[in-house]
Design an enzyme around this catalytic site. Structure first.
Site, PDB file in Angstrom:
ATOM      1  N   ARG A  60      47.416  37.310  36.283  1.00  0.00           N
ATOM      2  CA  ARG A  60      47.456  38.620  36.949  1.00  0.00           C
ATOM      3  C   ARG A  60      48.712  39.406  36.596  1.00  0.00           C
ATOM      4  O   ARG A  60      49.346  40.041  37.463  1.00  0.00           O
ATOM      5  CB  ARG A  60      47.365  38.455  38.483  1.00  0.00           C
ATOM      6  CG  ARG A  60      46.156  37.699  38.944  1.00  0.00           C
ATOM      7  CD  ARG A  60      44.834  38.382  38.625  1.00  0.00           C
ATOM      8  NE  ARG A  60      43.745  37.496  38.944  1.00  0.00           N
ATOM      9  CZ  ARG A  60      43.176  36.679  38.040  1.00  0.00           C
ATOM     10  NH1 ARG A  60      43.552  36.668  36.776  1.00  0.00           N
ATOM     11  NH2 ARG A  60      42.194  35.881  38.405  1.00  0.00           N
ATOM     12  N   GLU A  87      49.216  41.415  44.825  1.00  0.00           N
ATOM     13  CA  GLU A  87      48.459  41.590  43.579  1.00  0.00           C
ATOM     14  C   GLU A  87      48.111  43.061  43.394  1.00  0.00           C
ATOM     15  O   GLU A  87      48.060  43.571  42.272  1.00  0.00           O
ATOM     16  CB  GLU A  87      47.169  40.744  43.646  1.00  0.00           C
ATOM     17  CG  GLU A  87      46.329  40.814  42.388  1.00  0.00           C
ATOM     18  CD  GLU A  87      45.271  39.712  42.327  1.00  0.00           C
ATOM     19  OE1 GLU A  87      45.581  38.547  42.633  1.00  0.00           O
ATOM     20  OE2 GLU A  87      44.122  40.040  41.980  1.00  0.00           O
ATOM     21  N   SER A 139      41.821  41.325  45.934  1.00  0.00           N
ATOM     22  CA  SER A 139      42.798  40.414  46.539  1.00  0.00           C
ATOM     23  C   SER A 139      44.106  41.142  46.835  1.00  0.00           C
ATOM     24  O   SER A 139      44.620  41.871  45.987  1.00  0.00           O
ATOM     25  CB  SER A 139      43.095  39.252  45.593  1.00  0.00           C
ATOM     26  OG  SER A 139      41.914  38.531  45.370  1.00  0.00           O
TER      27      SER A 139
END
Ligand SMILES: Cc1cc2nc3c(=O)[nH]c(=O)nc-3n(C[C@H](O)[C@H](O)[C@H](O)COP(=O)(O)OP(=O)(O)OC[C@H]3O[C@@H](n4cnc5c(N)ncnc54)[C@H](O)[C@@H]3O)c2cc1C
Length: 294
Positions: A162, A282, A211
């Site tokens: 990520r 995130e 998320s």
């Protein structure tokens, strides 16, 4: 290409929050992108590119930048089955890329069926799911900025979990995805399975931004941690921690980005107190938005 002023960002984010961008443009090709970057440079305006806004919290007060949303050629998709390659504009939706890849019987991009973003947004944070991610299929990305343009490989982009090393002002204008020949029915079957798993676990019919936190190095995922802390369903203003999956924040009606930030701050503080873990967000923050230090 028209460059408009004070365009509300709330309709460009999946959570449905965000104030106006100081300037907003939708370049349709590399020449228009260049023109937009020169416009910003001449006015000393920072540049931020948005995709489908599915991982984005934009400040309620607005964003002091030229916000770009790629369109036209810069959002088009072309499959080349003979080379097992898909070329896509940075603004192309994952759903369209997957559709074209499937029609060309090219597999490997199925993981993105549940990621409601664009190719550019996927490269920006190396989006991934179910064991696949952009780094695993990306051959190279054409990155354009005021300093110039060039094709970068996943290693040069610094892709890892990520994360990429890209910075605002660097625009992912185009990507080349290296896929593998796979029969249509097999692709359909994989996608069906992943979507069923996704629907069972996550609030797919609500306004969210995916998320909230990256999974920490811990036996519990971020979602399980927040669930154990009793935060499911917790609401501040119009934002609510999803009753279905605690690592999601839903717009429960009239949410502002500030409400989501307050919820995130609360969740981070509780996770630090109870698990000794510093959760890292995130979701991307655009404009004057930040979480208070832990
Ligand atoms: C229901 C739901 C489920 C999700 N599931 C997943 C999942 O399983 N896995 C996962 O990784 N993510 C998931 N997400 C998050 C999100 O879909 C991904 O992060 C996606 O890659 C974001 O793409 P986007 O186009 O929406 O980017 P945006 O949200 O528009 O932008 C995100 C960041 O990328 C930058 N950016 C976007 N386009 C460009 C470009 N062309 N050039 C340069 N920078 C750019 C933006 O400036 C911003 O910093 C989910 C989101 C939702 C709402």
């Amino acid at each position: 290409m028209t460059i408009r002023e004070h365009v509300a960002l709330e309709r460009f984010t999946t959570l449905g929050t965000g104030g106006p961008a100081r300037a907003f443009a939708e370049p349709k090709n590399l020449a228009e992108l260049d023109e937009a970057l020169r416009f910003a440079a001449a006015r000393d305006l920072p540049v931020a590119t948005i995709g489908l806004g599915s991982n984005l919290l934009a400040a309620d007060e607005g964003v002091e930048a030229l916000v770009l949303k790629l369109a036209g050629e810069l959002a088009a998709v072309e499959a080349r089955p003979e080379e097992a390659l898909v070329r896509a504009g940075g603004g192309a939706a994952n759903a369209v890329i997957l559709h074209r890849a499937r029609a060309a019987e090219l597999g490997g991009f199925e993981f993105a069926c549940a990621i409601p973003g664009s190719a550019g947004g996927g490269v920006w944070m190396n989006a991934g799911a179910y064991g696949g991610d952009f780094a695993s299929v990306l051959r190279r990305a054409r990155v354009v900025s005021a300093e110039g343009a060039g094709w970068l490989t996943p290693a040069e982009l610094g892709l890892r979990y990520r994360h990429s090393d890209l910075r605002h002002g660097q625009v992912v204008a185009e990507v080349e995805l290296e896929l593998v020949p796979r029969p249509l029915d097999e692709i359909k079957e994989i996608v069906r399975d992943l979507q069923t798993r996704r629907k069972a676990a996550q609030p797919t019919n609500k306004r969210t931004f995916g998320s909230v936190f990256k999974n920490p190095e811990h036996e519990l995922t971020a979602g399980r941690m927040l669930e154990a802390l009793g935060l499911k369903g917790h609401r501040i203003g119009g934002a609510q921690i999803s009753p279905k999956h605690a690592n999601f924040i839903e717009n429960a009606g009239g949410a502002r980005s500030a409400d989501a930030i307050e919820l995130m701050a609360l969740a981070r503080t509780r996770a630090r107190e109870h698990f000794g873990v510093g959760l890292v967000h995130e979701v991307e923050l655009l404009g004057d938005l930040e979480l208070p230090p832990l």
